[in-house]
Scaffold this motif. Structure first.
Motif, PDB file in Angstrom:
ATOM      1  N   GLN A 163       0.851  -1.181   0.000  1.00  0.00           N
ATOM      2  CA  GLN A 163       0.000   0.000   0.000  1.00  0.00           C
ATOM      3  C   GLN A 163       0.892   1.239   0.000  1.00  0.00           C
ATOM      4  O   GLN A 163       1.943   1.244   0.630  1.00  0.00           O
ATOM      5  N   LEU A 198       1.562   4.606   1.496  1.00  0.00           N
ATOM      6  CA  LEU A 198       1.159   5.169   2.786  1.00  0.00           C
ATOM      7  C   LEU A 198       1.949   6.413   3.174  1.00  0.00           C
ATOM      8  O   LEU A 198       3.078   6.596   2.735  1.00  0.00           O
ATOM      9  N   LEU A 218      -2.421   7.327   9.867  1.00  0.00           N
ATOM     10  CA  LEU A 218      -1.726   6.631   8.786  1.00  0.00           C
ATOM     11  C   LEU A 218      -2.710   6.589   7.622  1.00  0.00           C
ATOM     12  O   LEU A 218      -3.816   6.062   7.760  1.00  0.00           O
ATOM     13  N   ARG A 225      -3.668   5.946   3.484  1.00  0.00           N
ATOM     14  CA  ARG A 225      -3.362   5.256   2.224  1.00  0.00           C
ATOM     15  C   ARG A 225      -3.755   6.189   1.085  1.00  0.00           C
ATOM     16  O   ARG A 225      -4.826   6.793   1.114  1.00  0.00           O
ATOM     17  N   VAL A 277      -6.137   4.661   7.288  1.00  0.00           N
ATOM     18  CA  VAL A 277      -6.045   3.230   7.577  1.00  0.00           C
ATOM     19  C   VAL A 277      -6.163   3.004   9.078  1.00  0.00           C
ATOM     20  O   VAL A 277      -6.884   2.127   9.534  1.00  0.00           O
TER      21      VAL A 277
END
Length: 190
Positions: A4, A6, A163, A165, A183
């Motif tokens: 992902q 991030l 956090l 994405r 996330v």
């Protein structure tokens, strides 16, 4: 293994975003504004650390370390303040308030990612900024930064490390924006 894209960030609350939207709206009428790619409101955030593509296998350790970084950092006052630019390619809104704590949180998020096995670039001096627009070609952003110079947003308490994405748009659709999704988020302090 899938991965992902991030980054760690502090997100402004709705009232602060509302104020900023009011300050940014007139900028869309300035000469050359149509040539800028304006960041959608959903993309407004203060990036602490860009992690890039992170493999699923690193996520449990990353979550643990980011949570620890959040708990070690007390909530702090923040407000959107003024504006600036990176060369002629990015226009941004700045920050004021607990900038020392914001920089500390950025260092801790960067270290948490690195210690989790995420290959991180060397940590540079952190410039708190919220990206408003980008340009593919160097552009004179002086009128835009001048218009933002006196902007003083309301104070709010930064109380969370998020956090996020980001999913880049699939090519070929003009004006399409990246999609952002939180996330995980951890409260600051104990």
């Amino acid at each position: 293994m899938s991965s992902q894209r991030l980054f760690a960030a502090v997100l402004p609350p709705e009232p602060a975003a509302d104020e900023l939207a009011g300050a940014v709206a007139p900028l869309h009428r300035l000469p050359g504004a149509v040539n800028l790619r304006w960041t959608a409101r959903a993309g407004w955030h203060y990036t602490l650390a860009f992690l890039g593509e992170v493999g699923e296998e690193l996520l449990p350790e990353l979550y643990t370390r980011l949570e620890r970084a959040a708990h070690r950092t007390e909530p702090f006052p923040l407000r959107v303040h003024g504006g600036g630019r990176f060369d002629g390619r990015a226009l941004w809104a700045g920050a004021a308030g607990g900038l020392d704590t914001l920089r500390l949180l950025a260092e801790r998020a960067h270290a948490a990612a690195r210690r989790s096995g995420v290959p991180m670039e060397e940590h540079r001096r952190y410039t708190p900024h919220l990206t408003l627009a980008r340009s593919r070609v160097p552009t004179d952003l002086t009128p835009y930064t001048a218009a933002l110079e006196g902007f003083e947003g309301r104070h709010w308490e930064a109380g969370e490390l998020s956090l996020v994405r980001s999913e880049l748009p699939v090519g070929g659709v003009p004006g399409q924006q990246p999609r952002y999704e939180v996330v995980r988020a951890w409260p600051l302090g104990r």
